[in-house]
Design a protein around this motif. Sequence first.
Motif, PDB file in Angstrom:
ATOM      1  N   ALA A 238     -38.759  65.975  44.215  1.00 21.36           N
ATOM      2  CA  ALA A 238     -38.839  64.553  44.534  1.00 21.36           C
ATOM      3  C   ALA A 238     -39.016  62.937  43.725  1.00 21.36           C
ATOM      4  O   ALA A 238     -38.704  62.619  43.219  1.00 21.36           O
ATOM      5  CB  ALA A 238     -39.141  63.998  45.975  1.00 21.36           C
ATOM      6  N   LEU A 239     -40.690  63.361  43.001  1.00 21.98           N
ATOM      7  CA  LEU A 239     -41.454  62.150  43.010  1.00 21.98           C
ATOM      8  C   LEU A 239     -41.015  62.344  41.774  1.00 21.98           C
ATOM      9  O   LEU A 239     -41.289  61.372  40.209  1.00 21.98           O
ATOM     10  CB  LEU A 239     -42.709  62.002  42.883  1.00 21.98           C
ATOM     11  N   SER A 240     -41.356  63.906  40.337  1.00 18.44           N
ATOM     12  CA  SER A 240     -40.953  64.324  39.259  1.00 18.44           C
ATOM     13  C   SER A 240     -39.635  63.105  38.628  1.00 18.44           C
ATOM     14  O   SER A 240     -37.977  63.009  39.033  1.00 18.44           O
ATOM     15  CB  SER A 240     -41.140  65.349  38.808  1.00 18.44           C
ATOM     16  N   ASP A 241     -39.366  63.134  36.887  1.00 18.87           N
ATOM     17  CA  ASP A 241     -37.988  62.902  36.160  1.00 18.87           C
ATOM     18  C   ASP A 241     -38.142  61.637  36.401  1.00 18.87           C
ATOM     19  O   ASP A 241     -36.508  61.393  36.539  1.00 18.87           O
ATOM     20  CB  ASP A 241     -37.466  63.841  36.355  1.00 18.87           C
ATOM     21  N   HIS A 242     -38.561  60.626  37.055  1.00 25.63           N
ATOM     22  CA  HIS A 242     -37.855  59.043  37.332  1.00 25.63           C
ATOM     23  C   HIS A 242     -38.418  57.911  35.522  1.00 25.63           C
ATOM     24  O   HIS A 242     -39.503  57.952  35.372  1.00 25.63           O
ATOM     25  CB  HIS A 242     -38.155  58.332  38.361  1.00 25.63           C
ATOM     26  N   ALA A 243     -37.618  57.196  36.081  1.00 27.96           N
ATOM     27  CA  ALA A 243     -38.050  55.968  34.857  1.00 27.96           C
ATOM     28  C   ALA A 243     -38.864  55.160  34.961  1.00 27.96           C
ATOM     29  O   ALA A 243     -39.128  54.943  36.354  1.00 27.96           O
ATOM     30  CB  ALA A 243     -36.833  55.600  34.114  1.00 27.96           C
ATOM     31  N   PRO A 244     -39.783  54.430  34.455  1.00 30.31           N
ATOM     32  CA  PRO A 244     -39.901  54.355  33.141  1.00 30.31           C
ATOM     33  C   PRO A 244     -40.600  55.376  31.991  1.00 30.31           C
ATOM     34  O   PRO A 244     -41.400  56.518  33.202  1.00 30.31           O
ATOM     35  CB  PRO A 244     -40.353  53.324  32.843  1.00 30.31           C
TER      36      PRO A 244
ATOM     37  N   LYS B 240     -54.840  65.191  32.178  1.00 30.11           N
ATOM     38  CA  LYS B 240     -56.700  64.945  33.364  1.00 30.11           C
ATOM     39  C   LYS B 240     -56.115  64.700  34.726  1.00 30.11           C
ATOM     40  O   LYS B 240     -55.212  64.030  35.196  1.00 30.11           O
ATOM     41  CB  LYS B 240     -56.273  63.965  32.177  1.00 30.11           C
ATOM     42  N   PRO B 241     -56.977  65.608  35.395  1.00 33.71           N
ATOM     43  CA  PRO B 241     -56.919  65.627  36.473  1.00 33.71           C
ATOM     44  C   PRO B 241     -57.445  64.715  37.361  1.00 33.71           C
ATOM     45  O   PRO B 241     -57.578  64.168  38.675  1.00 33.71           O
ATOM     46  CB  PRO B 241     -57.962  67.546  37.394  1.00 33.71           C
ATOM     47  N   GLU B 242     -58.300  63.486  36.785  1.00 29.18           N
ATOM     48  CA  GLU B 242     -58.889  62.639  37.197  1.00 29.18           C
ATOM     49  C   GLU B 242     -58.450  61.637  36.710  1.00 29.18           C
ATOM     50  O   GLU B 242     -57.743  60.394  38.128  1.00 29.18           O
ATOM     51  CB  GLU B 242     -60.250  61.928  36.036  1.00 29.18           C
ATOM     52  N   ASN B 243     -56.570  61.476  36.427  1.00 29.52           N
ATOM     53  CA  ASN B 243     -55.653  60.601  36.287  1.00 29.52           C
ATOM     54  C   ASN B 243     -54.433  61.403  37.199  1.00 29.52           C
ATOM     55  O   ASN B 243     -53.700  62.612  37.131  1.00 29.52           O
ATOM     56  CB  ASN B 243     -54.649  60.387  35.612  1.00 29.52           C
ATOM     57  N   ARG B 244     -54.482  60.495  38.933  1.00 26.77           N
ATOM     58  CA  ARG B 244     -53.191  61.249  39.056  1.00 26.77           C
ATOM     59  C   ARG B 244     -52.280  60.455  40.662  1.00 26.77           C
ATOM     60  O   ARG B 244     -52.874  59.458  40.680  1.00 26.77           O
ATOM     61  CB  ARG B 244     -54.313  62.378  40.334  1.00 26.77           C
ATOM     62  N   LEU B 245     -51.443  60.839  41.046  1.00 30.57           N
ATOM     63  CA  LEU B 245     -50.886  60.110  41.986  1.00 30.57           C
ATOM     64  C   LEU B 245     -51.553  60.987  42.925  1.00 30.57           C
ATOM     65  O   LEU B 245     -50.922  61.842  43.758  1.00 30.57           O
ATOM     66  CB  LEU B 245     -49.303  60.121  42.031  1.00 30.57           C
ATOM     67  N   VAL B 246     -51.780  59.683  44.174  1.00 34.03           N
ATOM     68  CA  VAL B 246     -51.983  60.268  45.495  1.00 34.03           C
ATOM     69  C   VAL B 246     -51.000  59.453  46.418  1.00 34.03           C
ATOM     70  O   VAL B 246     -50.908  59.139  46.185  1.00 34.03           O
ATOM     71  CB  VAL B 246     -53.492  59.577  45.822  1.00 34.03           C
ATOM     72  N   ALA B 247     -50.525  60.970  47.842  1.00 34.45           N
ATOM     73  CA  ALA B 247     -50.262  60.138  48.520  1.00 34.45           C
ATOM     74  C   ALA B 247     -50.628  60.640  49.647  1.00 34.45           C
ATOM     75  O   ALA B 247     -50.596  61.898  49.800  1.00 34.45           O
ATOM     76  CB  ALA B 247     -48.757  60.679  48.316  1.00 34.45           C
TER      77      ALA B 247
ATOM     78  N   LEU C 233     -40.344  53.754  44.088  1.00 37.03           N
ATOM     79  CA  LEU C 233     -41.571  54.522  44.068  1.00 37.03           C
ATOM     80  C   LEU C 233     -42.080  54.562  43.049  1.00 37.03           C
ATOM     81  O   LEU C 233     -42.973  53.694  42.184  1.00 37.03           O
ATOM     82  CB  LEU C 233     -41.900  55.426  44.967  1.00 37.03           C
ATOM     83  N   ASN C 234     -41.344  55.391  41.798  1.00 38.96           N
ATOM     84  CA  ASN C 234     -42.052  55.660  40.500  1.00 38.96           C
ATOM     85  C   ASN C 234     -41.677  53.775  39.556  1.00 38.96           C
ATOM     86  O   ASN C 234     -43.050  53.638  38.783  1.00 38.96           O
ATOM     87  CB  ASN C 234     -41.499  56.460  39.591  1.00 38.96           C
ATOM     88  N   ARG C 235     -41.489  52.909  39.859  1.00 40.43           N
ATOM     89  CA  ARG C 235     -40.486  52.395  39.022  1.00 40.43           C
ATOM     90  C   ARG C 235     -41.779  50.990  39.430  1.00 40.43           C
ATOM     91  O   ARG C 235     -42.323  50.200  38.366  1.00 40.43           O
ATOM     92  CB  ARG C 235     -39.667  51.277  39.185  1.00 40.43           C
TER      93      ARG C 235
ATOM     94  N   ARG D  21     -43.376  49.552  33.768  1.00 40.24           N
ATOM     95  CA  ARG D  21     -43.829  49.116  32.043  1.00 40.24           C
ATOM     96  C   ARG D  21     -43.878  47.489  31.919  1.00 40.24           C
ATOM     97  O   ARG D  21     -45.201  47.590  30.427  1.00 40.24           O
ATOM     98  CB  ARG D  21     -42.232  49.166  31.425  1.00 40.24           C
ATOM     99  N   HIS D  22     -43.893  46.588  32.887  1.00 44.76           N
ATOM    100  CA  HIS D  22     -44.329  45.474  32.379  1.00 44.76           C
ATOM    101  C   HIS D  22     -45.103  44.505  33.666  1.00 44.76           C
ATOM    102  O   HIS D  22     -44.052  45.225  34.731  1.00 44.76           O
ATOM    103  CB  HIS D  22     -43.584  44.435  31.776  1.00 44.76           C
ATOM    104  N   ILE D  23     -45.335  43.948  33.720  1.00 42.84           N
ATOM    105  CA  ILE D  23     -46.362  43.571  34.888  1.00 42.84           C
ATOM    106  C   ILE D  23     -45.434  41.817  34.766  1.00 42.84           C
ATOM    107  O   ILE D  23     -46.893  40.740  33.896  1.00 42.84           O
ATOM    108  CB  ILE D  23     -47.912  43.905  35.517  1.00 42.84           C
ATOM    109  N   ARG D  24     -45.040  41.223  35.802  1.00 47.55           N
ATOM    110  CA  ARG D  24     -45.048  39.676  35.603  1.00 47.55           C
ATOM    111  C   ARG D  24     -46.346  39.207  36.596  1.00 47.55           C
ATOM    112  O   ARG D  24     -46.719  39.459  37.167  1.00 47.55           O
ATOM    113  CB  ARG D  24     -44.296  39.228  36.441  1.00 47.55           C
TER     114      ARG D  24
END
Length: 193
Positions: free
Chosen positions: A71-77, A97-104, A169-171, A176-179
């Motif tokens: 479900a969470l793979s292969d989404h833009a950006p 790099k296992p220290e960089n991860r998504l936690v749900a 959720l991915n976006r 890409r940018h934060i206002r």
Amino acid sequence: MITRTRLKLSSIAALGALTLLSGCGSALIEPPNYSVSQVQSFKVAGAPSQVMMLSVVDANNTLPDAVWTDALSDHAPAPRLQFITNSDDISDGQTLKPENRLVAVVNPTQSTMGDNICTSPQSAKLDGTSNDVIVRFGFCVGDDAISQTRAHFDKDTFQTQLVDSAGTLNRQLFPRHIRDNDHDSCSRRTPGC
């Protein structure tokens, strides 16, 4: 340690997004929080081969790991990330790099906020009295939460709503940018300001 600059979406934009999502029968996704102003650079550096670990903390074992990763793979950006739950699943030549991860965290306890989502996420058993399944998502770099959001799913359609909401959720987690709405010279029409 990462320098903290908390940024939030404007309340009007957030209310509009929440209303839009809740009106469509999709998951209700809360406005994200960011600890840095350039999440994209952390995403690129954190997944040089576009592969990132996904850690699902779920006391109820609600969904199989394959459902979460698919479900969470292969989404833009871009770069489009492929999530895995087992480090043995990377291909030859890929860097992880296992220290960089998504936690749900499904049905997170009150203590699973801020950097605790990265250091000590806790999931409580569902008591069966609520139709709401809450999931807190965090993009972690080591012990630091770079971005976070929380989603409310309907228990009976949890898997379908997760799949349907994964792009949003991915976006939110990997923008890409934060206002920066707090900046005096930032016009609402200026992208990424």
